[in-house]
Design a protein around this motif. Structure first.
Motif, PDB file in Angstrom:
ATOM      1  N   LYS A   1       0.755  -1.099  -0.170  1.00 26.39           N
ATOM      2  CA  LYS A   1      -0.061  -0.146  -0.094  1.00 26.39           C
ATOM      3  C   LYS A   1       1.061   1.232  -0.074  1.00 26.39           C
ATOM      4  O   LYS A   1       0.473   2.198  -0.882  1.00 26.39           O
ATOM      5  N   VAL A   2       1.981   1.337   0.802  1.00 24.62           N
ATOM      6  CA  VAL A   2       2.922   2.401   0.823  1.00 24.62           C
ATOM      7  C   VAL A   2       3.520   2.651  -0.462  1.00 24.62           C
ATOM      8  O   VAL A   2       3.672   3.829  -1.105  1.00 24.62           O
ATOM      9  N   GLN A   3       3.882   1.576  -1.299  1.00 30.56           N
ATOM     10  CA  GLN A   3       4.502   1.858  -2.519  1.00 30.56           C
ATOM     11  C   GLN A   3       3.533   2.099  -3.660  1.00 30.56           C
ATOM     12  O   GLN A   3       4.053   2.365  -4.749  1.00 30.56           O
ATOM     13  N   THR A   4       2.430   2.250  -3.371  1.00 27.11           N
ATOM     14  CA  THR A   4       1.168   2.732  -4.402  1.00 27.11           C
ATOM     15  C   THR A   4       0.970   4.019  -3.908  1.00 27.11           C
ATOM     16  O   THR A   4      -0.018   4.555  -4.889  1.00 27.11           O
ATOM     17  N   GLY A   5       1.499   4.636  -2.974  1.00 35.40           N
ATOM     18  CA  GLY A   5       1.072   5.930  -2.501  1.00 35.40           C
ATOM     19  C   GLY A   5       1.401   7.102  -3.357  1.00 35.40           C
ATOM     20  O   GLY A   5       2.508   6.681  -4.188  1.00 35.40           O
ATOM     21  N   LEU A   6       0.731   8.253  -3.406  1.00 35.10           N
ATOM     22  CA  LEU A   6       1.210   9.449  -4.304  1.00 35.10           C
ATOM     23  C   LEU A   6       2.614   9.814  -4.302  1.00 35.10           C
ATOM     24  O   LEU A   6       3.076  10.203  -4.930  1.00 35.10           O
ATOM     25  N   TRP A   7       2.613  10.019  -2.693  1.00 36.66           N
ATOM     26  CA  TRP A   7       4.081  10.647  -2.128  1.00 36.66           C
ATOM     27  C   TRP A   7       5.102   9.634  -2.682  1.00 36.66           C
ATOM     28  O   TRP A   7       6.190  10.152  -2.775  1.00 36.66           O
ATOM     29  N   TYR A   8       4.832   8.504  -2.443  1.00 36.83           N
ATOM     30  CA  TYR A   8       6.153   7.425  -2.618  1.00 36.83           C
ATOM     31  C   TYR A   8       6.379   7.580  -4.314  1.00 36.83           C
ATOM     32  O   TYR A   8       7.495   7.883  -4.711  1.00 36.83           O
ATOM     33  N   LYS A   9       5.475   7.401  -5.174  1.00 38.90           N
ATOM     34  CA  LYS A   9       5.622   7.738  -6.677  1.00 38.90           C
ATOM     35  C   LYS A   9       6.193   9.048  -7.085  1.00 38.90           C
ATOM     36  O   LYS A   9       7.080   9.073  -7.801  1.00 38.90           O
ATOM     37  N   SER A  10       5.601  10.057  -6.310  1.00 40.83           N
ATOM     38  CA  SER A  10       6.418  11.311  -6.668  1.00 40.83           C
ATOM     39  C   SER A  10       7.662  11.460  -6.332  1.00 40.83           C
ATOM     40  O   SER A  10       8.804  11.955  -7.165  1.00 40.83           O
ATOM     41  N   ALA A  11       8.085  10.831  -5.210  1.00 47.28           N
ATOM     42  CA  ALA A  11       9.540  10.739  -4.683  1.00 47.28           C
ATOM     43  C   ALA A  11      10.314   9.971  -5.557  1.00 47.28           C
ATOM     44  O   ALA A  11      11.540  10.355  -6.063  1.00 47.28           O
ATOM     45  N   ILE A  12       9.842   8.763  -6.139  1.00 48.70           N
ATOM     46  CA  ILE A  12      10.755   8.175  -7.096  1.00 48.70           C
ATOM     47  C   ILE A  12      10.841   8.723  -8.164  1.00 48.70           C
ATOM     48  O   ILE A  12      12.062   8.940  -8.696  1.00 48.70           O
ATOM     49  N   THR A  13       9.863   9.447  -8.792  1.00 50.31           N
ATOM     50  CA  THR A  13       9.802  10.137  -9.918  1.00 50.31           C
ATOM     51  C   THR A  13      11.064  11.341  -9.925  1.00 50.31           C
ATOM     52  O   THR A  13      11.753  11.307 -10.839  1.00 50.31           O
ATOM     53  N   VAL A  14      10.735  11.840  -8.699  1.00 52.03           N
ATOM     54  CA  VAL A  14      11.921  13.125  -8.631  1.00 52.03           C
ATOM     55  C   VAL A  14      13.261  12.470  -8.253  1.00 52.03           C
ATOM     56  O   VAL A  14      14.270  12.876  -8.968  1.00 52.03           O
TER      57      VAL A  14
ATOM     58  N   ALA B   1      11.624   7.289  -0.266  1.00 51.67           N
ATOM     59  CA  ALA B   1      10.375   7.045  -0.797  1.00 51.67           C
ATOM     60  C   ALA B   1       9.142   6.907   0.052  1.00 51.67           C
ATOM     61  O   ALA B   1       8.274   7.234   0.206  1.00 51.67           O
ATOM     62  N   ILE B   2       9.594   5.854   0.778  1.00 54.20           N
ATOM     63  CA  ILE B   2       8.867   5.200   1.915  1.00 54.20           C
ATOM     64  C   ILE B   2       8.449   6.274   3.170  1.00 54.20           C
ATOM     65  O   ILE B   2       7.483   6.408   3.642  1.00 54.20           O
ATOM     66  N   GLY B   3       9.661   6.810   3.504  1.00 52.18           N
ATOM     67  CA  GLY B   3       9.746   7.945   4.648  1.00 52.18           C
ATOM     68  C   GLY B   3       8.754   8.941   4.079  1.00 52.18           C
ATOM     69  O   GLY B   3       8.128   9.338   4.984  1.00 52.18           O
ATOM     70  N   ILE B   4       9.047   9.564   2.839  1.00 52.56           N
ATOM     71  CA  ILE B   4       8.292  10.532   2.695  1.00 52.56           C
ATOM     72  C   ILE B   4       6.765  10.198   2.347  1.00 52.56           C
ATOM     73  O   ILE B   4       5.836  10.764   2.755  1.00 52.56           O
ATOM     74  N   GLN B   5       6.502   8.864   1.964  1.00 59.82           N
ATOM     75  CA  GLN B   5       5.048   8.423   1.782  1.00 59.82           C
ATOM     76  C   GLN B   5       4.337   8.188   3.050  1.00 59.82           C
ATOM     77  O   GLN B   5       3.218   8.766   3.334  1.00 59.82           O
ATOM     78  N   ARG B   6       5.328   7.737   4.182  1.00 59.26           N
ATOM     79  CA  ARG B   6       4.595   7.718   5.322  1.00 59.26           C
ATOM     80  C   ARG B   6       4.496   8.942   6.343  1.00 59.26           C
ATOM     81  O   ARG B   6       3.466   9.063   7.131  1.00 59.26           O
ATOM     82  N   SER B   7       5.353   9.979   5.964  1.00 57.73           N
ATOM     83  CA  SER B   7       5.323  11.283   6.650  1.00 57.73           C
ATOM     84  C   SER B   7       4.787  12.429   6.088  1.00 57.73           C
ATOM     85  O   SER B   7       4.145  13.322   6.538  1.00 57.73           O
ATOM     86  N   GLY B   8       4.750  12.300   4.835  1.00 56.03           N
ATOM     87  CA  GLY B   8       4.328  13.241   3.561  1.00 56.03           C
ATOM     88  C   GLY B   8       2.818  13.969   4.003  1.00 56.03           C
ATOM     89  O   GLY B   8       2.667  15.095   4.000  1.00 56.03           O
ATOM     90  N   PRO B   9       2.030  12.904   3.834  1.00 53.51           N
ATOM     91  CA  PRO B   9       0.446  13.216   4.044  1.00 53.51           C
ATOM     92  C   PRO B   9       0.450  13.876   5.235  1.00 53.51           C
ATOM     93  O   PRO B   9      -0.522  14.852   5.547  1.00 53.51           O
ATOM     94  N   LEU B  10       0.940  13.456   6.213  1.00 57.60           N
ATOM     95  CA  LEU B  10       0.726  14.007   7.666  1.00 57.60           C
ATOM     96  C   LEU B  10       1.501  15.438   7.755  1.00 57.60           C
ATOM     97  O   LEU B  10       1.042  16.369   8.160  1.00 57.60           O
ATOM     98  N   VAL B  11       2.649  15.643   7.258  1.00 55.89           N
ATOM     99  CA  VAL B  11       3.138  16.695   7.211  1.00 55.89           C
ATOM    100  C   VAL B  11       2.437  17.936   6.416  1.00 55.89           C
ATOM    101  O   VAL B  11       2.223  18.942   6.656  1.00 55.89           O
ATOM    102  N   THR B  12       1.766  17.562   5.327  1.00 54.52           N
ATOM    103  CA  THR B  12       0.966  18.251   4.450  1.00 54.52           C
ATOM    104  C   THR B  12      -0.314  18.676   5.269  1.00 54.52           C
ATOM    105  O   THR B  12      -0.580  19.855   5.100  1.00 54.52           O
ATOM    106  N   ALA B  13      -0.941  17.636   5.836  1.00 57.54           N
ATOM    107  CA  ALA B  13      -2.226  17.658   6.580  1.00 57.54           C
ATOM    108  C   ALA B  13      -1.833  18.779   7.716  1.00 57.54           C
ATOM    109  O   ALA B  13      -2.633  19.929   7.894  1.00 57.54           O
TER     110      ALA B  13
END
Length: 763
Positions: A367-380, A660-672
């Protein structure tokens, strides 16, 4: 599920158990007691906070022990005078202020004002020999000046009574009330109104956002409750501070926005981690312990970062800024108690009722690896130079107005256009050549017999009147302008003489000079050769000394805040490079904030939309406050994200995946958290006081840019380019990190209890 079987023996001795693991166990065991104590303390805090509100004070722009401050005390003690802090603007309804009827009315009004017990002196155009400094160019208006002694709060309380009393109009004259203290009294009134308005906007909107985010009302209420706990705890703590020092009324505004936002901010990470632990199959007790041990550790260090950043404001010798240092520290302390102790106790009680609806236990990262933040971090990270370069270009462009930053002094335009004291000041600015209420005072305390050196004082007065920007000089020798005597000694000049206490001179600047470089004007007067020892004060000198002392302390504050943040991030990451990276990224974030302040408030863009008047400069104390808060919050987000990246990297050793996983797990919370914090600050952009508008606009942009462009693009770009060097540190520093460093690693210790205290063991 529960079980009555005994747990397997732990492989760790009690001495080996991490402190936060032990704290988590204690919280779970004493969860009901902690909730009860928390509720009681919240009620007590509310009672104390209610009493604190009446003890908050107003501040002046003064520097203790400065030259201008000594002048204020000397004038008050030896001459019973000082800067005019109450002004009556008298407008003749017909004719001019020189007509017999208006003159009689003006003198009567002057005597009535002078008879007020709160006043030390009062003088007017009519009682001071028709001095041109108190008469408008068209002759239709004149001024009555008065001085009240006391603290800013005492004076402004008195003004609250006198202002409506002397605001009047009849068939002969119209009387309006103004003056510097009246201006800042009204600033305080408008700030309180802004506070109430912001509270009505922020609280329901934040609650709605929390319900949307958590999808559970009870969790939203818990999170909001921690915010209230932080707010009330802060105000209660400030109730103790007011016993030994001044605390500004603006502490109330900062307490609302930071208390609510940080309380919610920290709670988001605690609740999110608890939900993660529940999703792995842990029971509520083990999940709560693990949450305290991991997210609790990060929240504590994050709180220390914010508290330390705001504590830097103590280096400035002004009660106004030190108030915000106290507030920042107490907000963090209260928020940490609420989020790391009380909230986990509540989560342990609620258990799976806190989990996401439809949540199923899982230990995979699919589920983490399909998240928006994970994908955007990998793309960057696939093209870090491209994406990082674009983000950097955007930041540099948005921050470019900072190159035009110009500090200035605050005035009546901090108020809305319809504020009565601003209306008075604008009429003075437009209709009078000089500004006697902003006179520069020169005191010669060692001159014991001024009458014996009248010729010397005469020559000194003439030389002062020749300084560019000076309209008139009044002294015991008479009145002077452009090197010439324009008025002989009269009764109204007696105020410059005091038996065995020396003399003083009133140097009155022109309106034009006050619109230009006031510090230069004050400097010119101080550099003027004097025939005896003198001290220079008055409101322009007060503001000049305040500005100078403020700017002098900035380098020290900057060094302290950089050292503190570097130390905390080193203890978080064990790296030398990552703290340097964080500092650089924070500076980009702050450049956006200051760029916005210049473009909007200094240059006047969006002034019609935001309803303010630009002065062409920015008062420096508010940006300094914003710098400390914004820098602390930026490090706050850095700690949250970096802790999750570090945890994943320690587990796998794979950099890109960890980022990527660290940003996915924390990114949504940081943004919120950033959205909630930004919304809380943005509510003040709708207020009436320019200081608070600046805080609202600048902090909103800084928080949003930091949580998205900085952390979502530049951070992964940098870490990808740095590679394994991200984690490098010299051997000596590595040993320090090994001993004192922090992480969200797993201690491997479940919650268990076989000491017979009535708490069951859960597996």
């Amino acid at each position: 599920m529960s079980s009555n079987s005994s747990p397997e023996p732990s492989a760790f001795s009690p001495e080996q158990k991490p402190v936060l693991h032990t704290l988590g166990r204690f919280i779970v065991k004493r969860r009901y007691l902690i909730i009860i104590i928390g509720i009681i303390w919240m009620i007590v805090s509310g009672i104390i906070a209610a009493g604190t509100l009446g003890k908050l004070t107003l501040s002046r722009f003064e520097v203790p022990d400065s030259e201008s401050n000594r002048v204020s005390h000397l004038l008050e003690e030896n001459f019973g005078t000082g800067s005019s802090n109450l002004v009556l603007l008298v407008t003749a309804k017909t004719g001019t202020v020189d007509s017999k009827e208006v003159k009689e009315a003006g003198l009567a009004l002057t005597e009535e004002l002078a008879s007020e017990e709160a006043l030390h002196e009062a003088g007017s155009y009519w009682s001071r020999g028709s001095t041109p400094t108190l008469r408008s160019d068209d002759g239709k208006q004149a001024l009555i000046l008065a001085h009240m002694d006391g603290s800013a709060t005492e004076v402004r309380v008195k003004l609250g009574e006198l202002s409506p009393k002397f605001t009047r109009e009849n068939e002969l004259i119209k009387v309006e009330v103004g003056g510097q203290d009246e201006i800042f009294r009204q600033v305080g009134e408008y700030a309180r109104q802004d506070f109430l308005r912001a509270e009505l906007i922020i609280l329901p909107a934040v609650f709605a956002m929390l319900v949307f985010m958590f999808r559970r009302i009870r969790v939203a209420l818990l999170t909001l409750g921690v915010g209230f706990f932080a707010m009330l705890g802060t105000l209660a703590a400030l109730g103790g501070v007011v016993l030994f020092t001044e605390v500004s009324t603006f502490a109330l505004n900062l307490t609302l926005v930071m208390g609510l936002a940080l309380g919610i901010d920290y709670s988001l990470f605690i609740v999110s981690r608890f939900r993660e632990e529940i999703a792995t199959g842990k029971n509520s007790f083990n999940a709560a312990v693990r949450t305290v041990e991991t997210a609790g550790r990060t929240v504590i260090f994050s709180g220390v970062t914010v508290a330390a950043s705001t504590a830097v404001l103590f280096v400035f010798p002004f009660p106004f800024l030190q108030t915000f240092a106290y507030t920042g520290i107490f907000v963090v302390m209260s928020g940490l108690i609420g989020s790391v102790i009380i909230l986990p106790a509540a989560l342990a009680i609620l258990g799976h009722r806190v989990a996401r609806k439809g949540n199923k236990p899982s230990t995979t990262s699919r589920k983490v690896q399909t998240g928006l933040w994970y994908k955007s971090a990998i793309t960057v990270m696939r093209r870090p130079l491209l994406y990082g370069g674009i983000a950097l270009l955007i930041l540099l462009t948005l921050g470019s107005p900072i190159t035009n930053l110009k500090f200035g002094l605050p005035d009546d335009r901090s108020l809305p256009a319809d504020a009565s004291s601003r209306i008075v000041q604008e009429q003075k600015r437009d209709g009078f050549q000089a500004e006697e209420t902003d006179a520069i005072h020169i005191v010669a305390p060692a001159l014991k017999d001024p009458n014996s050196v009248l010729e010397v004082i005469d020559q000194y007065s003439r030389s002062l009147s020749l300084i560019p920007g000076i309209f008139q000089v009044d002294s015991i020798a008479g009145s002077f302008s452009e090197g010439n005597r324009i008025a002989e000694y009269g009764e109204h000049h007696e105020r410059f003489n005091s038996e065995n206490a020396g003399t003083w001179l009133s140097v009155i600047p022109s309106q034009k000079s006050l619109e230009e470089d006031v510090p230069r004007l004050v400097g010119d007067i101080r550099e003027q050769d004097a025939p005896f020892d003198v001290l220079v004060g008055g409101y322009p000198a007060d503001m000049t000394d305040f500005r100078s002392a403020l700017l002098e302390r900035i380098p020290l504050a900057l060094i302290l805040i950089l050292v503190i943040s570097f130390t905390i991030l080193f203890l978080m990451s064990g790296s030398i490079l990552l703290p340097l990276k964080a500092t650089l990224l924070n500076m980009f974030s702050l450049s956006i904030m200051f760029g916005a302040l210049v473009w909007v408030f200094q240059e006047g863009n969006l002034s019609q939309i935001l309803n303010f008047t630009s002065t062409g400069t920015i008062e420096p104390s508010i940006p300094i406050l914003m710098f400390c808060i914004a820098y602390g919050l930026s490090m706050d987000y850095e700690v949250f994200i970096l802790s999750r990246i570090k945890e994943e990297y320690d587990r796998t050793g794979k950099l890109e995946e960890a980022v990527a996983i660290g940003i996915q797990r924390s990114g949504p919370l940081v943004t919120a958290a950033a959205v909630i914090l930004a919304f809380s600050f943005a509510a003040y952009a709708t207020g009436d006081v320019v200081f608070l508008k600046m805080l609202g606009v600048g902090m909103t942009l800084a928080v949003l840019v930091d949580a998205t462009l900085i952390r979502g693009v530049l951070l992964p770009s940098f870490m990808k380019l740095a590679g394994r060097a991200n984690w490098w540190a010299p051997a000596g520093l590595r040993r320090i990190y090994d001993r004192f460093g922090i992480s969200e690693g797993d201690s491997g210790l479940p919650f268990d209890d076989n000491k017979g205290n009535g708490v069951k063991t859960y597996h």
